[in-house]
Design a protein around this motif. Sequence first.
Motif, PDB file in Angstrom:
ATOM      1  N   LEU A 109       0.836  -1.200   0.000  1.00  0.00           N
ATOM      2  CA  LEU A 109       0.000   0.000   0.000  1.00  0.00           C
ATOM      3  C   LEU A 109       0.873   1.253   0.000  1.00  0.00           C
ATOM      4  CD1 LEU A 109      -2.759  -1.087   2.567  1.00  0.00           C
ATOM      5  CD2 LEU A 109      -3.100  -0.662   0.123  1.00  0.00           C
ATOM      6  N   HIS A 110       1.955   1.201   0.774  1.00  0.00           N
ATOM      7  CA  HIS A 110       2.880   2.348   0.820  1.00  0.00           C
ATOM      8  C   HIS A 110       3.500   2.605  -0.562  1.00  0.00           C
ATOM      9  CE1 HIS A 110       5.745   5.178   2.499  1.00  0.00           C
ATOM     10  NE2 HIS A 110       6.729   4.515   1.918  1.00  0.00           N
ATOM     11  N   GLU A 111       3.692   1.518  -1.328  1.00  0.00           N
ATOM     12  CA  GLU A 111       4.275   1.640  -2.660  1.00  0.00           C
ATOM     13  C   GLU A 111       3.250   2.021  -3.722  1.00  0.00           C
ATOM     14  OE1 GLU A 111       6.044  -2.146  -3.204  1.00  0.00           O
ATOM     15  OE2 GLU A 111       7.705  -1.775  -1.787  1.00  0.00           O
ATOM     16  N   GLY A 112       1.971   2.144  -3.322  1.00  0.00           N
ATOM     17  CA  GLY A 112       0.963   2.613  -4.249  1.00  0.00           C
ATOM     18  C   GLY A 112       0.086   1.548  -4.875  1.00  0.00           C
ATOM     19  N   LYS A 113       0.179   0.300  -4.410  1.00  0.00           N
ATOM     20  CA  LYS A 113      -0.681  -0.744  -4.947  1.00  0.00           C
ATOM     21  C   LYS A 113      -2.132  -0.465  -4.541  1.00  0.00           C
ATOM     22  CE  LYS A 113       2.284  -3.516  -6.969  1.00  0.00           C
ATOM     23  NZ  LYS A 113       2.802  -4.713  -6.299  1.00  0.00           N
ATOM     24  N   PRO A 114      -3.088  -0.668  -5.450  1.00  0.00           N
ATOM     25  CA  PRO A 114      -4.497  -0.411  -5.123  1.00  0.00           C
ATOM     26  C   PRO A 114      -4.994  -1.330  -3.999  1.00  0.00           C
ATOM     27  CG  PRO A 114      -4.200  -0.561  -7.498  1.00  0.00           C
ATOM     28  CD  PRO A 114      -2.914  -1.018  -6.880  1.00  0.00           C
ATOM     29  N   PHE A 115      -5.757  -0.741  -3.102  1.00  0.00           N
ATOM     30  CA  PHE A 115      -6.297  -1.486  -1.963  1.00  0.00           C
ATOM     31  C   PHE A 115      -7.145  -2.666  -2.440  1.00  0.00           C
ATOM     32  CE2 PHE A 115      -9.058  -2.403   1.597  1.00  0.00           C
ATOM     33  CZ  PHE A 115      -8.311  -2.110   2.723  1.00  0.00           C
ATOM     34  N   ALA A 116      -8.026  -2.420  -3.440  1.00  0.00           N
ATOM     35  CA  ALA A 116      -8.927  -3.469  -3.931  1.00  0.00           C
ATOM     36  C   ALA A 116      -8.150  -4.629  -4.539  1.00  0.00           C
ATOM     37  CB  ALA A 116      -9.898  -2.893  -4.951  1.00  0.00           C
ATOM     38  N   GLU A 117      -7.050  -4.330  -5.189  1.00  0.00           N
ATOM     39  CA  GLU A 117      -6.237  -5.385  -5.803  1.00  0.00           C
ATOM     40  C   GLU A 117      -5.606  -6.276  -4.740  1.00  0.00           C
ATOM     41  OE1 GLU A 117      -1.984  -5.489  -8.081  1.00  0.00           O
ATOM     42  OE2 GLU A 117      -3.467  -4.038  -8.844  1.00  0.00           O
TER      43      GLU A 117
END
Length: 533
Positions: free
Chosen positions: A150-158
């Motif tokens: 999440l810190h690296e920007g991955k989508p929460f839903a993914e």
Amino acid sequence: MFIATPRSLWCAIALLALFGCAPDDPVVAQVGDVALTKAEYLRFVERLPPGLQSEDARDHLQSLVDQELLLQEARARGIEQSDEVRYQLNALVRKQLSQRYQAEVLAPQVEVTPEEVERTFVDMGFDRERLFARILVRQQRDVDRVLQALHEGKPFAELAQRFAANDLFAPQGDGVVGWIGRTQAQRFAIPPQTFLSLPVGQVAEPLPLAGGWQIYRFVEDRTADKASYAEEAASAAHREKWQSRLQIEVETLSRSLNLQLDHGGLQALLAEPNLADSLAALPLYRFDGGAIPLGEYLHDLRSIGFRGALQDSAQVVSLARAALLPAYLMTAAAQRRGWDREAEFAEWRERKRKALVLQQLTKVETATKAIPSEEEVAAYYEANKTRFRTAESVHINQLLAPTREQAQKLREALANGSTVSELLARPGVETHGDPHDGALRLRKVVRARYPQLVDAAFAAEIGEWDGPVEVLDQFAVFRVRQKEGGDIQSLAQARARARGILEARRQNELMDALIQRLRAERASQVALFAESL
């Protein structure tokens, strides 16, 4: 068992039965110098549980006599006047009188206005609903990986999709559970302050749950329907006003009863944490008509779960004011009103006193004799393994409708592809389970309340919609999601229960032996008058 007595004693008892009591309340038994009347007998029988009821009135009379023999034995051993019995009885009296004082004196003074409910609705956050999304993980290392992603920007839903199998409340697999209000947030272990203050989109501190962790955020906010939370807001407003009124009453009674902290008692308590018997009667507080002795103060603290050492005078006073003083002061106020002298209360108090005396006698008589050895526990477990099973339960989704026909239509709609959440949005459709998906866990212990639902759910196949079945004044359709329990426990799991069964059995045997001994020793002091029943 009817016990003969010497002729002279029998004649004296017979005369007492004839002339010592009112004609409509004859003596039915004499145990030493205690006459047991028909009224006492009837009250005794009335309170017997169904399993101890007998068709022979003489059995009940003998049980009443046995109780009196035990009470007299407790008196002879000094148990009746012991601190343990006295402290417990005083605590029960305080609870009874203080609760009545609150109900009759304070409760009528606490009324909540519509304006106060409206203010609570806003101030406590009932006016907002938040779209709740989460990721459930099982291992701590997964928590760290998800937070890093999440810190690296991955989508929460993914990320939620990877762990979708862990969450039955997010059916789309994207982690979105649904809209929740302040009340529902507590069911998901979300602290009230976090629900109110966490910005939209920000991931909260992970919450430990049974079997894993919850990583969550709020996707969106919306204004809540006031009608949906009116009851909760009214209850919260009432609790707030009640606590305020209670605090005022305690302060008022403190002044009117001249409550004073006894500094000598306070210093003695802090100087000797393991209070000597000689100091137990010293007062910690004094007030008009009573006091709080040091021994009783410590007993009361232990009864509410306090186990630590008292640190200083501030802690002693703080604990007293928060947990003990209100009951003592309201009891004193109730006694000023004469409530403790009412006949009904006196009868209740005497019944509780006898029960505590018998309880303490049982404890003293069986304390060291009733404990089974580890070998005995293991042997009992091996001989009775089938008695030790894990609790059986069924996890279901449930929908409720007012009539059988409406419930049948719900089942048909589900078969045609409607979701539980869609149907729960319809007027008149309810559930005993989660408000979003009707999730509910049933145990056999609730069969007394929901017999048809429990029987049907335990018999149903997993994954299939079933019903309608009658549930109180409604009709339910349900789907079994999971069944669990019913497995034989290991010795390690069953040890405490097996030990408890053996202890209870041995305790009963020891008390039966004591009763038989007392019957034999005091046979000449007992007479029964069954003809007066």
